[in-house]
Scaffold this motif. Structure first.
Motif, short mmCIF file in Angstrom:
data_model
loop_
_atom_site.label_atom_id
_atom_site.label_comp_id
_atom_site.label_asym_id
_atom_site.label_seq_id
_atom_site.Cartn_x
_atom_site.Cartn_y
_atom_site.Cartn_z
N LEU A 88 7.34 -6.15 -1.65
CA LEU A 88 6.31 -7.17 -1.41
C LEU A 88 6.35 -8.19 -2.53
N HIS A 89 6.71 -9.41 -2.20
CA HIS A 89 6.58 -10.47 -3.20
C HIS A 89 5.32 -11.27 -2.94
N CYS A 126 6.25 -6.18 -8.77
CA CYS A 126 5.41 -7.25 -8.25
C CYS A 126 4.12 -6.66 -7.68
N ASP A 127 3.06 -7.42 -7.83
CA ASP A 127 1.67 -6.99 -7.65
C ASP A 127 1.39 -5.72 -6.84
N LYS A 128 1.66 -5.77 -5.53
CA LYS A 128 1.19 -4.67 -4.67
C LYS A 128 2.15 -3.51 -4.63
N THR A 129 3.38 -3.68 -5.17
CA THR A 129 4.33 -2.57 -5.08
C THR A 129 3.87 -1.39 -5.92
N VAL A 130 3.36 -1.67 -7.12
CA VAL A 130 2.97 -0.55 -8.00
C VAL A 130 1.77 0.22 -7.41
N GLY A 197 11.42 -10.89 -13.19
CA GLY A 197 10.34 -10.06 -13.72
C GLY A 197 9.01 -10.50 -13.14
N THR A 198 7.97 -9.84 -13.59
CA THR A 198 6.64 -10.07 -13.02
C THR A 198 5.87 -11.10 -13.84
#
Ligand code: FES
Length: 566
Positions: A88-89, A126-130, A197-198
């Motif tokens: 998810l980006h 990226c935000d929602k992946t973690v 990177g994020t």
């Protein structure tokens, strides 16, 4: 060399043919075709969740991390198997990555269960992946360890240090106000994201990486090494090695994700001045682990813990500065007196043992402060209740204009994200700086909960120098954003929450000190409006129908109701 029984490693989770011997025989045959012999197949299997995607620049060098994890697994005597899941980006996906967090959480959980693995390394960033991966880990409860791609390094423009995405928003606001030309903003576009990177401020990605470490699901020091650094690669190798030990001895995620771990994580969130999104994600992860986390728990942490970390948007610096200052081990050391140091994470050792060798904040740096001399006082995130949000809302007070934290003004209502985009700059809408901008139908059911809660300041007001206004919504806001934005109002408008009843001109009062957000309209008038309320139609088919039909409200983590603990 580690040798396991025939019920572990690749012989776990057998394919259902009604004949286990046949299932094992077929597995051996197919894996032989990939070059694996009996010695390989006797080793603990470590799955590696690979979220590489050409659509995800934040993960663009993930293949190097996959290889680094594999090396660590092999060095420790395990057998690595990388496998893909959706990626998810935040910026490339529509309408919002949040709509797909639960999908990735489900996919990751099911793949961990379905494929034979004794442990899993979760590669996200990226935000929602973690959060999706941590939710999956809590549900699958196979030993798991998180690794992130790491924050971008900063760029610069005309001598000014820049980073995604607090500076993205600040400079775009200046462009909207007419202070930066089209040519200026074009140059800025090429300077904001200097590397893969994020986002390198304390946005959602950085916050969730830090919280993964605080929860104990990441090796110490894993959250902040920048993208592409040797330290980032070494974290991946070490995580691969550690995963082999986890495969044999645990602990499992639910043994890590205890009430004490979440209490620590909430305190860290406040000390970081972290993203409001993390409140939703932590609630969802906790729910899957069988731990109840409420906005009252957030408030208790917020009242006890001051702001310690000087990173944008609440502060002035970037994640690479935080990393140089000691990263999460030093943040945790600074918080040691108020943490439950008996919590045990993936190292298998209590936090007290880890902190015995962690450096406290050093005098040569100013990024990580101490409890005695914090960057700012308590209350960086505040849980609100009131007639506009009976089940709660949040505001990031540390990222708002202080004078707006007590405010009363007339509502200017927008019925959807599209409505706001169409009307905010319309001169026919008589909006002053005193108005409260209300966005509704942008909650979990209404729109998948996009990051639209920090509505832009209307162009006319921005050009006149207005930098902030009170905004109220059932949406979220990017962790990189700034503003007096009341977010996550629950219940949301699409299910008949009070936001649905607001009309242009109604008075709204924000009282952050009193922890309230109220609609100042008589109850009998609201009852009349409630009678006339009809909910918007749900999507007709597919995943969006599933999502809208089963998603919980923000104060419950916006997970699917059917994905609670076993
Ligand atoms: Fe990927 Fe910000 S867009 S972390």
């Amino acid at each position: 060399m580690i040798h396991q029984s025939e019920k572990q490693g690749v012989f776990r989770s057998l394919t259902a043919y009604g004949d286990p011997g046949f299932s094992r025989y077929l597995r051996r045959a197919f894996l032989a075709s990939a070059g694996y012999d009996a010695d390989d197949l006797s080793r603990p299997v470590v799955g590696i969740v690979d979220t590489s995607s050409d659509f995800n620049p934040c993960h663009r060098e993930m293949p190097a991390l996959v290889n680094a994890v594999k090396r660590g697994v092999l060095e420790a005597g395990g057998l690595p198997f990388a496998f893909p899941t959706a990626s998810l980006h935040e910026i490339l996906i529509s309408p919002t990555a949040m709509l797909y967090r639960n999908l990735v959480a489900m996919e990751t959980e099911e793949m961990i269960r379905a494929y034979p693995m004794d442990a899993v390394v979760l590669l996200g960033g990226c935000d929602k992946t973690v959060p999706a991966q941590l939710m999956a880990a809590a549900s699958a409860d196979v030993p798991a360890i998180a690794v992130v791609t790491g924050p971008m390094r900063t760029g610069s423009w005309r001598g000014e240090r820049l980073g995604a995405c607090t500076d993205c928003r600040r400079l775009w606001a200046r462009h909207r106000a007419g202070e930066l030309s089209d040519e200026d903003i074009e140059e800025v576009t090429e300077a904001l994201c200097a590397t893969g990177g994020t986002c390198m401020v304390m946005g959602t990605a950085s916050t969730m990486a830090c919280l993964a470490e605080a929860l104990g699901l990441m090796l110490p020091g894993g959250a902040t090494p920048p993208f592409g650094s040797g330290a980032r690669l070494r974290q991946a190798v070490a995580s691969g090695r550690r995963a082999v030990a986890l495969a044999q001895y645990g602990p499992r995620p639910r043994e890590v994700l205890t009430p004490a771990a979440f209490e620590n994580a909430l305190k860290v969130l406040i000390a970081l001045g972290g993203s409001t999104n993390a409140v939703i994600h932590l609630t969802a992860i906790a729910r899957r682990a069988g731990v109840t986390l409420t906005l009252d728990d957030l408030q208790a942490a917020s009242e006890a813990i001051p702001l310690l970390v000087d990173c944008k948007p609440a502060g002035a610096h970037y994640l690479e500065d935080l990393d140089r200052a000691g990263g999460m081990p030093t943040v945790l050391k600074a918080l040691e007196p108020v943490l439950d140091t008996g919590a045990v994470g993936v190292t298998g050792r209590p936090l007290s043992a880890l902190l015995a060798s962690a450096a406290p904040p050093q005098p040569w740096q100013s990024i990580i402060r101490t409890l005695d001399a914090p960057l700012a006082g308590t209350g960086s995130l505040v849980a609100l209740r009131g007639s506009l949000a009976p089940d709660g809302a949040v505001i990031k007070a540390a990222a708002a204009t202080p004078t707006l934290l007590q405010h009363e003004g007339p509502a200017a209502v927008f019925d959807s994200v599209d409505d706001a985009a169409a009307q905010l700059d319309d001169p026919a809408r008589d909006i002053s700086a005193n108005h409260v901008l209300v966005l509704r139908n942008a909650g979990p059911v209404g729109a998948g909960m996009p990051e639209s809660g920090s509505l832009p300041i209307p162009k006319r007001l921005a050009a006149a120098g207005v930098k902030d206004m009170v905004r109220v919504s059932d949406a979220r806001m990017s962790g990189t954003a700034f503003g007096a934005c009341v977010l996550h109002c629950a219940p949301e408008a699409a299910v008949g929450g009070p936001l649905a009843l607001v009309r242009d001109g109604d008075r709204i009062r924000l009282d952050v000190a009193g922890r309230r957000i109220d609609l100042l309209v008589e109850e009998d008038e609201l009852a009349r409006r409630r009678e006339r309320f009809t909910p918007p139609p749900l999507p007709s088919r597919g995943y969006r129908r599933l999502f809208a039909g089963h998603v919980l409200q923000a104060n419950e983590g916006a997970d699917f109701g059917f994905l609670g603990p076993d």
